[in-house]
Design a protein around this motif. Structure first.
Motif, short mmCIF file in Angstrom:
data_model
loop_
_atom_site.label_atom_id
_atom_site.label_comp_id
_atom_site.label_asym_id
_atom_site.label_seq_id
_atom_site.Cartn_x
_atom_site.Cartn_y
_atom_site.Cartn_z
N CYS A 190 4.60 0.74 1.41
CA CYS A 190 4.17 -0.67 1.50
C CYS A 190 3.97 -1.29 0.11
O CYS A 190 4.35 -2.42 -0.12
N GLY A 191 3.33 -0.56 -0.80
CA GLY A 191 3.12 -1.07 -2.16
C GLY A 191 1.80 -1.80 -2.35
O GLY A 191 1.46 -2.17 -3.48
N CYS A 195 -0.45 1.76 3.73
CA CYS A 195 0.17 2.87 4.47
C CYS A 195 -0.34 4.25 4.06
O CYS A 195 -0.11 5.23 4.75
N TYR A 196 -1.00 4.36 2.94
CA TYR A 196 -1.50 5.64 2.40
C TYR A 196 -0.36 6.63 2.11
O TYR A 196 -0.59 7.82 2.02
N CYS A 198 1.25 6.84 -0.64
CA CYS A 198 1.36 7.13 -2.07
C CYS A 198 0.12 7.84 -2.60
O CYS A 198 -0.17 7.77 -3.80
N CYS A 210 -0.50 3.04 -5.55
CA CYS A 210 -0.08 1.63 -5.62
C CYS A 210 -1.26 0.71 -5.89
O CYS A 210 -1.07 -0.42 -6.34
S1 FES Z 1 2.42 2.52 -0.85
FE1 FES Z 1 1.31 2.09 0.95
S2 FES Z 1 -0.72 2.63 0.37
FE2 FES Z 1 0.39 2.87 -1.48
#
Ligand code: FES
Ligand SMILES: Cc1cc2nc3c(=O)[nH]c(=O)nc-3n(C[C@H](O)[C@H](O)[C@H](O)COP(=O)(O)OP(=O)(O)OC[C@H]3O[C@@H](n4cnc5c(N)ncnc54)[C@H](O)[C@@H]3O)c2cc1C
Length: 219
Positions: A190-191, A195-196, A198, A210
């Motif tokens: 997601c960035g 979404c967790y 990363c 992120c």
């Molecule tokens: S890319 Fe989704 S939480 Fe970091």
């Protein structure tokens, strides 16, 4: 942070890397080291890319076509459209007295924009071949080393190091320059913290790169 559909101005090849230039629209350039999520045509998930250059009215991303998403981005043509979200994450701190930029391979991507912001400080760039080293043209006056010589063989002491590159390079730079600012990578879906995907361990805690990064101070 905004999400906009932008159109491709041009794709310039620099050695094996594609410099994808898009119209900037209302997107903020952000701080060097911040990144944008680029939606590659035909791919479900966007791909994180550092801002490489921000010429007037444009944003430019240097892309190493290593997989399906990056190849789809590198194959874009003038006039094609893509969705872009950003700027995202934490960039480099610019309040440094004696900056030295250090980059390895596609890790040089955020350095041209960072170099402009810091008024062209010295830089050391490492590449695996002469062909890859053609990308050093984006950062004139940099010292360039080619494998088997490593950037850490050419690192002067007493500088404020700002680095981006593969993990082993960042670990080696951190060993020599404990206060270095390092831009890390992790797969990102997601960035922006939702979404967790990363999550990495930072100072013994699990954090989203992120959100906390991608630039982290190494000490
Ligand atoms: S890319 Fe989704 S939480 Fe970091
Ligand atoms: C903050 C950030 C900034 C980035 N900036 C740039 C940039 O400016 N230019 C650029 O070319 N690339 C950059 N990347 C890396 C780029 O996002 C990945 O190479 C890309 O998402 C791979 O997508 P793909 O579909 O081409 O390949 P995939 O099929 O998704 O991956 C190909 C291979 O690379 C590995 N991989 C994928 N993503 C990552 C990652 N983020 N970290 C480590 N290994 C990974 C996969 O495990 C696989 O082995 C950045 C990554 C991050 C997190």
């Amino acid at each position: 942070m905004r999400r906009e559909r932008r159109s491709v101005v041009a794709v310039d090849w620099v050695g094996p890397y594609a410099l994808v230039r898009v119209t900037r629209g209302s997107l903020d350039r952000g701080i060097p080291g911040q990144f944008f999520m680029l939606e590659a045509p035909g791919r479900v998930l966007p791909r994180p890319m550092s801002l490489c250059l921000a010429p007037r009215g444009e944003l430019a991303f240097l892309i190493d076509p290593i997989g399906p998403g990056t190849r789809a981005l590198a194959e874009l043509e003038r006039g094609d459209e893509l969705a872009i979200l950003g700027p995202l994450g934490n960039g480099f701190r610019l309040d440094v007295a004696k900056p030295l930029l250090v980059g390895g391979g596609i890790g040089i991507a955020p350095l041209p924009y960072l170099s402009e912001a810091l008024e062209r400080p010295p830089a050391v760039l490492g590449f695996r071949s002469e062909h890859h080293a053609e990308a050093a043209a984006l950062l004139p006056h940099a010292e360039v080393v080619i494998d088997p010589v490593l950037v850490t063989d050419a690192l002067p002491v007493g500088r404020d190091v700002l680095a981006c590159g593969p993990e082993p390079m960042l670990e080696a730079v951190r060993a020599l320059a404990p206060d270095a600012q390092l831009a890390w990578e992790a797969p990102m879906a997601c960035g922006y913290g939702a979404c967790y995907g990363c999550v990495v361990e930072i100072d013994g805690r699990l954090e989203r790169l992120c959100v906390e990064g991608p630039v982290l101070c190494s000490s």
